[in-house]
Motif scaffolding. Structure first.
Motif, PDB file in Angstrom:
ATOM      1  N   ALA A 294      21.581  18.079 -29.605  1.00 45.44           N
ATOM      2  CA  ALA A 294      20.787  16.866 -29.368  1.00 45.44           C
ATOM      3  C   ALA A 294      20.727  16.042 -30.649  1.00 45.44           C
ATOM      4  N   GLN A 295      21.158  14.811 -30.555  1.00 43.16           N
ATOM      5  CA  GLN A 295      21.167  13.947 -31.739  1.00 43.16           C
ATOM      6  C   GLN A 295      19.817  13.248 -31.939  1.00 43.16           C
ATOM      7  N   TYR A 296      18.983  13.294 -30.926  1.00 46.18           N
ATOM      8  CA  TYR A 296      17.719  12.550 -30.982  1.00 46.18           C
ATOM      9  C   TYR A 296      16.585  13.428 -30.462  1.00 46.18           C
ATOM     10  N   ASP A 297      15.401  13.034 -30.823  1.00 49.14           N
ATOM     11  CA  ASP A 297      14.221  13.653 -30.219  1.00 49.14           C
ATOM     12  C   ASP A 297      13.883  12.811 -28.989  1.00 49.14           C
ATOM     13  N   TYR A 298      14.449  13.219 -27.867  1.00 48.77           N
ATOM     14  CA  TYR A 298      14.347  12.386 -26.660  1.00 48.77           C
ATOM     15  C   TYR A 298      12.895  12.098 -26.279  1.00 48.77           C
ATOM     16  N   ALA A 299      12.082  13.166 -26.302  1.00 47.67           N
ATOM     17  CA  ALA A 299      10.694  12.999 -25.857  1.00 47.67           C
ATOM     18  C   ALA A 299       9.956  11.989 -26.732  1.00 47.67           C
ATOM     19  N   ARG A 300      10.240  12.044 -28.020  1.00 48.00           N
ATOM     20  CA  ARG A 300       9.551  11.125 -28.927  1.00 48.00           C
ATOM     21  C   ARG A 300       9.988   9.687 -28.665  1.00 48.00           C
ATOM     22  N   ILE A 301      11.286   9.523 -28.433  1.00 54.08           N
ATOM     23  CA  ILE A 301      11.787   8.167 -28.171  1.00 54.08           C
ATOM     24  C   ILE A 301      11.135   7.593 -26.922  1.00 54.08           C
ATOM     25  N   VAL A 302      11.042   8.420 -25.901  1.00 48.55           N
ATOM     26  CA  VAL A 302      10.450   7.952 -24.654  1.00 48.55           C
ATOM     27  C   VAL A 302       8.961   7.661 -24.845  1.00 48.55           C
ATOM     28  N   ALA A 303       8.332   8.510 -25.651  1.00 45.49           N
ATOM     29  CA  ALA A 303       6.889   8.340 -25.843  1.00 45.49           C
ATOM     30  C   ALA A 303       6.550   7.133 -26.704  1.00 45.49           C
ATOM     31  N   GLU A 304       7.565   6.619 -27.409  1.00 46.30           N
ATOM     32  CA  GLU A 304       7.299   5.485 -28.305  1.00 46.30           C
ATOM     33  C   GLU A 304       6.685   4.318 -27.553  1.00 46.30           C
ATOM     34  N   THR A 305       7.256   4.064 -26.419  1.00 43.40           N
ATOM     35  CA  THR A 305       6.736   2.973 -25.620  1.00 43.40           C
ATOM     36  C   THR A 305       6.590   3.465 -24.194  1.00 43.40           C
TER      37      THR A 305
ATOM     38  N   PHE B  57      12.491   3.034 -18.318  1.00 41.26           N
ATOM     39  CA  PHE B  57      12.459   4.469 -18.608  1.00 41.26           C
ATOM     40  C   PHE B  57      11.612   4.809 -19.837  1.00 41.26           C
ATOM     41  N   GLY B  58      10.996   3.805 -20.399  1.00 45.56           N
ATOM     42  CA  GLY B  58      10.118   4.078 -21.528  1.00 45.56           C
ATOM     43  C   GLY B  58      10.839   4.374 -22.809  1.00 45.56           C
ATOM     44  N   GLY B  59      11.916   3.657 -23.037  1.00 46.69           N
ATOM     45  CA  GLY B  59      12.724   3.947 -24.212  1.00 46.69           C
ATOM     46  C   GLY B  59      12.283   3.244 -25.461  1.00 46.69           C
ATOM     47  N   GLY B  60      11.372   2.345 -25.336  1.00 44.07           N
ATOM     48  CA  GLY B  60      10.965   1.640 -26.541  1.00 44.07           C
ATOM     49  C   GLY B  60      11.835   0.438 -26.778  1.00 44.07           C
ATOM     50  N   SER B  61      11.962   0.075 -28.000  1.00 45.82           N
ATOM     51  CA  SER B  61      12.627  -1.177 -28.316  1.00 45.82           C
ATOM     52  C   SER B  61      14.127  -1.023 -28.362  1.00 45.82           C
ATOM     53  N   ALA B  62      14.801  -2.121 -28.066  1.00 41.87           N
ATOM     54  CA  ALA B  62      16.244  -2.134 -28.177  1.00 41.87           C
ATOM     55  C   ALA B  62      16.630  -2.319 -29.625  1.00 41.87           C
ATOM     56  N   LEU B  63      17.727  -1.666 -30.028  1.00 38.28           N
ATOM     57  CA  LEU B  63      18.182  -1.826 -31.402  1.00 38.28           C
ATOM     58  C   LEU B  63      18.873  -3.166 -31.537  1.00 38.28           C
ATOM     59  N   GLY B  64      18.729  -3.734 -32.716  1.00 37.23           N
ATOM     60  CA  GLY B  64      19.463  -4.960 -32.972  1.00 37.23           C
ATOM     61  C   GLY B  64      18.614  -6.190 -32.792  1.00 37.23           C
ATOM     62  N   GLU B  65      17.512  -6.016 -32.118  1.00 37.98           N
ATOM     63  CA  GLU B  65      16.674  -7.195 -31.917  1.00 37.98           C
ATOM     64  C   GLU B  65      16.137  -7.729 -33.220  1.00 37.98           C
ATOM     65  N   SER B  66      15.902  -6.802 -34.138  1.00 36.64           N
ATOM     66  CA  SER B  66      15.341  -7.229 -35.402  1.00 36.64           C
ATOM     67  C   SER B  66      16.360  -7.988 -36.253  1.00 36.64           C
TER      68      SER B  66
ATOM     69  N   LEU C 117      22.940  13.230 -22.606  1.00 37.83           N
ATOM     70  CA  LEU C 117      21.672  12.612 -23.015  1.00 37.83           C
ATOM     71  C   LEU C 117      21.797  11.838 -24.326  1.00 37.83           C
ATOM     72  N   ASN C 118      22.707  12.286 -25.189  1.00 36.17           N
ATOM     73  CA  ASN C 118      22.874  11.536 -26.444  1.00 36.17           C
ATOM     74  C   ASN C 118      23.314  10.101 -26.149  1.00 36.17           C
ATOM     75  N   ARG C 119      24.233   9.960 -25.207  1.00 37.84           N
ATOM     76  CA  ARG C 119      24.668   8.597 -24.862  1.00 37.84           C
ATOM     77  C   ARG C 119      23.593   7.872 -24.049  1.00 37.84           C
ATOM     78  N   TRP C 120      22.835   8.635 -23.283  1.00 38.76           N
ATOM     79  CA  TRP C 120      21.730   8.033 -22.531  1.00 38.76           C
ATOM     80  C   TRP C 120      20.778   7.314 -23.492  1.00 38.76           C
ATOM     81  N   VAL C 121      20.496   7.969 -24.619  1.00 34.50           N
ATOM     82  CA  VAL C 121      19.627   7.339 -25.620  1.00 34.50           C
ATOM     83  C   VAL C 121      20.309   6.104 -26.194  1.00 34.50           C
ATOM     84  N   GLU C 122      21.582   6.247 -26.557  1.00 28.46           N
ATOM     85  CA  GLU C 122      22.278   5.165 -27.263  1.00 28.46           C
ATOM     86  C   GLU C 122      22.515   3.940 -26.369  1.00 28.46           C
ATOM     87  N   THR C 123      22.656   4.164 -25.083  1.00 28.36           N
ATOM     88  CA  THR C 123      22.974   3.029 -24.211  1.00 28.36           C
ATOM     89  C   THR C 123      21.787   2.540 -23.391  1.00 28.36           C
TER      90      THR C 123
END
Lengths: 207, 202
Positions: free
Chosen positions: B159-170, A175-184, A140-146
């Motif tokens: 866990a390096q991130y708060d997954y739920a929070r990241i997903v909830a952001e958008t 998947f509702g991840g929010g913004s991509a990094l680096g866009e800014s 999941l850590n890489r799932w977030v990063e990628t």
């Protein structure tokens, strides 16, 4: 044949039958490979599924995917991937989950926060000769990063990397991840605010 | 009489072993292995640093590098021996792992490779080993080249991130956080009533 021979042959058969019953009654899964073969399997077998591949299959609603979340229930309750089943590593070989783990129809993908838990679960399935199992590379850590927060490649990156980034951005939205990094980092000129003159009240008529 | 008893016992043993396909080399059954706590065999960065920089203790610790010989030649921990992962069970390699006089510290080309090796050793009953989380480059960067007590903390399974929070952001097309934040109702805009257009003659 002597009388004793008959007795001993009979005892032998009874003993063999008893041994068979004991082994059959044992509910432990049976090893299918020797230790040295297991190392070969670990070294040679294609064992990883990338986060990109997983995202692609989830986005296409692939019904042949069986995701196994190996973390604790507490972590699973906070967040899990689409349709994942929570089976903590210590329970992964429990009888109630055998039908999920050992099957030919679906692709079993193990994941945790990283690849560590998944590596152990995967190794156990190979020891038991189960097929169709994979490790989510990086967890999941890489799932977030990628996927959830993809990083924009540098301007000098190849076209493939930009295409991958483009896919990841789409997946991030999906998947509702929010913004991509680096866009800014890409400097976008802010357009100057347009000042509109206050319209004077519509005059009319006679002063 | 004795002869028959011996034949009988041998027969029973032979039939039992023929019936059982379980490998005799594994000490832990698969279920036992799944439930075993392997965290105890993960070396802490502090101990790793202490061992690496201490000359007295190095005699009882043996670094084992699981990478290929070519990669090993390009750089490895000082005094490490190279036992490529696939050759761990060969007779020549086995004696290193079964030697009870030393404690083996195992690292590989990746954390997963070290995990595989450690989990494998655990299943065949070897206990005198530690595995290093992080590959050789990690050891080189954080222990050999620039060591300080804070530099080598590494546990990829946290866990390096708060997954739920990241997903909830958008809110995406699929928001799978179990407790997503309730979407705020769209604010209603109140428009000011425009003053009546002036005009005409008073």
């Amino acid at each position: 044949m002597k009388k004793f021979d008959v007795i001993y042959v009979g005892l032998l058969l009874v003993g063999a039958f008893w041994a068979f019953v004991i082994n059959s009654a044992n509910d432990e899964p049976i090893d299918r490979v020797q230790p040295c073969d297991l190392l070969d399997i670990v070294s040679q077998t294609d064992k990883y599924m990338t986060t990109d591949e997983l995202a692609r299959r989830l986005m296409s609603d692939d019904p042949t995917l069986a995701l196994i979340d190996l973390r604790s229930k507490t972590e699973y309750d906070k967040y899990s991937l689409t349709g994942a089943t929570n089976i903590p590593l210590e329970n992964v070989l429990d009888d109630e989950y055998v039908d999920i783990i050992n099957q030919d129809i679906q692709t079993v993908v193990f994941y945790g926060n990283s690849s560590d838990l998944a590596a152990k679960a995967w190794m156990l399935t190979k020891r038991l000769g189960y097929q169709n199992s994979y490790i989510l590379k990086g967890g999941l850590n890489r799932w977030v990063e990628t996927i959830l927060r993809p990083r924009e490649p540098q301007e000098t990156a190849s076209r493939v990397e930009f295409e991958r980034y483009s896919f990841r951005k789409a997946a991030s939205s999906y998947f509702g991840g929010g913004s991509a990094l680096g866009e800014s980092t890409t400097t976008k000129r802010l357009s100057a605010p347009i000042k509109r003159k206050k319209k004077s009240a519509a005059g009319g008529g006679c002063d | 009489m004795k002869k028959y008893i011996i034949i009988y016992l041998v027969g029973i043993l032979a039939l039992t072993s023929c019936n059982s396909k379980e490998s005799r080399s594994f000490v832990l059954t698969p279920k036992e292995a799944a439930k075993a706590n392997s965290q105890t065999n993960i070396i802490s960065p502090q101990l790793l640093g202490d061992i690496y920089y201490s000359r007295n203790n190095t005699t009882i610790y043996q670094f084992i590098d699981l990478r290929t010989p070519q990669v090993f030649e390009n750089g490895h921990v000082k005094n490490a021996i190279n036992i490529p992962f696939r050759t761990m069970t060969r007779n020549k390699s086995c004696r290193y792992f079964l030697n009870q006089d030393v404690i083996n510290i195992i690292y590989g080309e990746s954390t997963e490779q070290a995990i595989f090796a450690g989990f494998f050793l655990q299943q065949i009953g070897v206990k005198n080993y530690f595995i290093v989380l992080g590959n050789y480059d990690f050891i080189k960067d954080n222990i050999i080249d620039h060591y300080n007590v804070y530099s080598a903390h590494y546990n990829p399974e946290i866990a390096q991130y708060d997954y739920a929070r990241i997903v909830a952001e958008t809110a995406g097309a699929r928001n799978y956080a179990s407790s997503p934040k309730a979407a705020k109702p769209a604010a209603t805009f109140k428009r000011k009533k425009k003053s009546a257009a002036g005009g005409g003659c008073d």
